[in-house]
Write a protein that holds these residues in place. Structure first.
Motif, PDB file in Angstrom:
ATOM      1  N   ARG A   2      57.040   4.907  86.631  1.00 31.29           N
ATOM      2  CA  ARG A   2      57.995   4.935  85.161  1.00 31.29           C
ATOM      3  C   ARG A   2      56.905   5.502  84.238  1.00 31.29           C
ATOM      4  O   ARG A   2      55.729   5.360  84.163  1.00 31.29           O
ATOM      5  CB  ARG A   2      58.274   3.542  84.910  1.00 31.29           C
ATOM      6  CG  ARG A   2      59.298   2.975  85.661  1.00 31.29           C
ATOM      7  CD  ARG A   2      59.838   1.565  85.294  1.00 31.29           C
ATOM      8  NE  ARG A   2      60.676   1.639  84.240  1.00 31.29           N
ATOM      9  CZ  ARG A   2      62.011   1.275  84.332  1.00 31.29           C
ATOM     10  NH1 ARG A   2      62.397   0.785  85.371  1.00 31.29           N
ATOM     11  NH2 ARG A   2      62.746   1.439  83.128  1.00 31.29           N
ATOM     12  N   VAL A   3      57.290   6.183  83.084  1.00 29.58           N
ATOM     13  CA  VAL A   3      56.761   6.542  82.191  1.00 29.58           C
ATOM     14  C   VAL A   3      56.840   5.732  80.789  1.00 29.58           C
ATOM     15  O   VAL A   3      58.037   5.276  80.645  1.00 29.58           O
ATOM     16  CB  VAL A   3      57.322   7.920  81.588  1.00 29.58           C
ATOM     17  CG1 VAL A   3      56.208   8.587  80.334  1.00 29.58           C
ATOM     18  CG2 VAL A   3      56.994   9.148  82.759  1.00 29.58           C
ATOM     19  N   SER A   7      52.436   1.541  73.743  1.00 29.09           N
ATOM     20  CA  SER A   7      52.580   0.252  73.408  1.00 29.09           C
ATOM     21  C   SER A   7      52.992  -0.902  74.593  1.00 29.09           C
ATOM     22  O   SER A   7      52.431  -1.774  74.699  1.00 29.09           O
ATOM     23  CB  SER A   7      53.727  -0.212  72.421  1.00 29.09           C
ATOM     24  OG  SER A   7      54.994   0.474  72.614  1.00 29.09           O
ATOM     25  N   ILE A   8      53.674  -0.362  75.480  1.00 33.79           N
ATOM     26  CA  ILE A   8      53.893  -0.961  76.717  1.00 33.79           C
ATOM     27  C   ILE A   8      52.550  -0.996  77.651  1.00 33.79           C
ATOM     28  O   ILE A   8      52.361  -1.925  77.916  1.00 33.79           O
ATOM     29  CB  ILE A   8      54.975  -0.334  77.595  1.00 33.79           C
ATOM     30  CG1 ILE A   8      56.413  -0.545  76.941  1.00 33.79           C
ATOM     31  CG2 ILE A   8      55.137  -1.209  79.047  1.00 33.79           C
ATOM     32  CD1 ILE A   8      57.617   0.078  77.521  1.00 33.79           C
ATOM     33  N   GLU A   9      52.161   0.360  77.693  1.00 32.52           N
ATOM     34  CA  GLU A   9      50.711   0.209  78.509  1.00 32.52           C
ATOM     35  C   GLU A   9      49.722  -0.792  77.975  1.00 32.52           C
ATOM     36  O   GLU A   9      48.846  -1.390  78.660  1.00 32.52           O
ATOM     37  CB  GLU A   9      50.158   1.858  78.447  1.00 32.52           C
ATOM     38  CG  GLU A   9      50.993   2.787  79.330  1.00 32.52           C
ATOM     39  CD  GLU A   9      51.366   2.430  80.926  1.00 32.52           C
ATOM     40  OE1 GLU A   9      50.325   1.862  81.499  1.00 32.52           O
ATOM     41  OE2 GLU A   9      52.414   2.633  81.534  1.00 32.52           O
ATOM     42  N   ARG A  90      55.519  -8.095  85.244  1.00 35.83           N
ATOM     43  CA  ARG A  90      56.481  -7.511  85.765  1.00 35.83           C
ATOM     44  C   ARG A  90      57.819  -6.896  84.831  1.00 35.83           C
ATOM     45  O   ARG A  90      58.314  -5.981  85.164  1.00 35.83           O
ATOM     46  CB  ARG A  90      57.179  -8.302  86.941  1.00 35.83           C
ATOM     47  CG  ARG A  90      56.433  -8.420  88.169  1.00 35.83           C
ATOM     48  CD  ARG A  90      56.915  -9.177  89.485  1.00 35.83           C
ATOM     49  NE  ARG A  90      57.337 -10.604  89.072  1.00 35.83           N
ATOM     50  CZ  ARG A  90      56.429 -11.400  89.153  1.00 35.83           C
ATOM     51  NH1 ARG A  90      55.237 -11.286  89.598  1.00 35.83           N
ATOM     52  NH2 ARG A  90      56.864 -12.607  88.930  1.00 35.83           N
ATOM     53  N   ALA A  91      57.938  -7.587  84.169  1.00 36.03           N
ATOM     54  CA  ALA A  91      59.089  -7.417  83.161  1.00 36.03           C
ATOM     55  C   ALA A  91      58.587  -6.310  82.073  1.00 36.03           C
ATOM     56  O   ALA A  91      59.421  -5.340  81.943  1.00 36.03           O
ATOM     57  CB  ALA A  91      59.328  -8.784  82.153  1.00 36.03           C
ATOM     58  N   LEU A  92      57.314  -6.267  81.707  1.00 36.11           N
ATOM     59  CA  LEU A  92      56.803  -5.103  80.865  1.00 36.11           C
ATOM     60  C   LEU A  92      57.304  -3.821  81.630  1.00 36.11           C
ATOM     61  O   LEU A  92      57.354  -2.845  80.951  1.00 36.11           O
ATOM     62  CB  LEU A  92      55.492  -5.303  80.613  1.00 36.11           C
ATOM     63  CG  LEU A  92      55.149  -6.285  79.395  1.00 36.11           C
ATOM     64  CD1 LEU A  92      53.556  -6.673  79.332  1.00 36.11           C
ATOM     65  CD2 LEU A  92      55.864  -5.741  78.122  1.00 36.11           C
ATOM     66  N   ALA A  93      56.645  -3.876  83.157  1.00 35.08           N
ATOM     67  CA  ALA A  93      56.877  -2.840  83.759  1.00 35.08           C
ATOM     68  C   ALA A  93      58.169  -1.975  83.886  1.00 35.08           C
ATOM     69  O   ALA A  93      58.173  -0.896  84.057  1.00 35.08           O
ATOM     70  CB  ALA A  93      56.148  -2.978  85.139  1.00 35.08           C
ATOM     71  N   GLU A  94      59.119  -2.873  83.594  1.00 35.32           N
ATOM     72  CA  GLU A  94      60.647  -2.409  83.697  1.00 35.32           C
ATOM     73  C   GLU A  94      61.169  -1.807  82.449  1.00 35.32           C
ATOM     74  O   GLU A  94      62.317  -1.431  82.489  1.00 35.32           O
ATOM     75  CB  GLU A  94      61.568  -3.664  84.165  1.00 35.32           C
ATOM     76  CG  GLU A  94      61.313  -4.311  85.638  1.00 35.32           C
ATOM     77  CD  GLU A  94      61.533  -3.022  86.645  1.00 35.32           C
ATOM     78  OE1 GLU A  94      62.708  -2.305  86.517  1.00 35.32           O
ATOM     79  OE2 GLU A  94      60.888  -2.858  87.404  1.00 35.32           O
ATOM     80  N   ILE A  95      60.291  -1.956  81.358  1.00 35.16           N
ATOM     81  CA  ILE A  95      60.899  -1.298  80.024  1.00 35.16           C
ATOM     82  C   ILE A  95      60.447   0.068  80.268  1.00 35.16           C
ATOM     83  O   ILE A  95      59.525   0.386  80.456  1.00 35.16           O
ATOM     84  CB  ILE A  95      60.053  -1.945  78.947  1.00 35.16           C
ATOM     85  CG1 ILE A  95      60.361  -3.606  78.872  1.00 35.16           C
ATOM     86  CG2 ILE A  95      60.634  -1.381  77.692  1.00 35.16           C
ATOM     87  CD1 ILE A  95      59.605  -4.261  77.772  1.00 35.16           C
ATOM     88  N   ALA A  97      60.860   3.929  78.338  1.00 33.78           N
ATOM     89  CA  ALA A  97      60.436   4.622  77.253  1.00 33.78           C
ATOM     90  C   ALA A  97      61.328   4.721  76.159  1.00 33.78           C
ATOM     91  O   ALA A  97      61.008   4.303  74.925  1.00 33.78           O
ATOM     92  CB  ALA A  97      59.719   6.078  77.567  1.00 33.78           C
ATOM     93  N   ALA A  98      62.601   4.654  76.477  1.00 35.64           N
ATOM     94  CA  ALA A  98      63.440   4.921  75.530  1.00 35.64           C
ATOM     95  C   ALA A  98      63.720   3.410  74.904  1.00 35.64           C
ATOM     96  O   ALA A  98      64.493   3.656  73.602  1.00 35.64           O
ATOM     97  CB  ALA A  98      64.928   5.330  76.147  1.00 35.64           C
ATOM     98  N   ALA A  99      63.465   2.598  75.504  1.00 38.43           N
ATOM     99  CA  ALA A  99      63.952   1.182  74.868  1.00 38.43           C
ATOM    100  C   ALA A  99      62.842   0.920  73.547  1.00 38.43           C
ATOM    101  O   ALA A  99      63.354   0.045  72.689  1.00 38.43           O
ATOM    102  CB  ALA A  99      63.524   0.162  75.961  1.00 38.43           C
TER     103      ALA A  99
END
Length: 171
Positions: A2-3, A7-9, A90-95, A97-99
């Motif tokens: 996923r890209v 902020s998620i990274e 795990r939850a962060l990895a599922e977000i 880029a569009a979110a």
């Protein structure tokens, strides 16, 4: 793969940093108070509670950081905190880029009185920035609490990314 937006990274990095430290903490180091400060376990629980509030609020777009779970086992058992943190990774990895651009309403008691909930407009991305900053702040406290113990948090633990960038620039 996923890209993810930065902020998620960043959040993935910080939560994984916490997991790495938790792997080396025994219950005594985790739960012993020092100089009147809340113990390391309470600091970790507080950080993880904010992430949990974030994910609970994503469903309906209303994040209430004051509705923390305050699960005592997370505060007292490093292995429970590690399990919660791994779920957050795990939850962060599922977000996706569009979110990050998705609007949300956010509540956090600002200290001006608790008669009414204080909701404000934000975005998922902005809240991820908040979570990064909040996590680093509490990691700095954890690092201080561990000074003089056998557990070393690491040079970059609890240091803001902007400070690390400044230090690397050699100014």
């Amino acid at each position: 793969m996923r890209v993810h937006p930065i902020s998620i990274e960043g959040n993935l990095h910080f939560v994984r940093q916490g997991i790495a430290l938790l792997e080396h903490l025994d219950e005594d180091s985790y739960t012993r108070g020092r100089q009147g400060w809340a113990p390391v376990g309470a600091q970790f629980r507080h950080v993880l509670d904010h992430y949990r509030c974030f994910f609970l609020g994503l469903t309906d777009g209303r994040i209430n950081y004051d509705a923390r779970l305050r699960e005592i086992e997370v505060e007292l058992k490093p292995e429970r905190a590690m399990a919660v943190a791994q779920g957050i990774v795990r939850a962060l990895a599922e977000i996706d880029a569009a979110a990050a651009q998705r609007p949300v309403q956010v509540h956090l008691n600002s200290g001006g009185g608790d008669e009414e909930l204080d909701w404000h407009a934000s975005t998922v991305g902005r809240e991820l920035q908040f979570l990064s900053s909040h996590t680093v702040h509490h990691y700095a406290l954890i690092k201080l609490l561990l000074q003089g113990s056998v557990v070393e948090a690491g040079e970059e633990f609890g240091v803001a990314p902007s400070t690390l960038a400044y230090l690397r620039s050699g100014r």
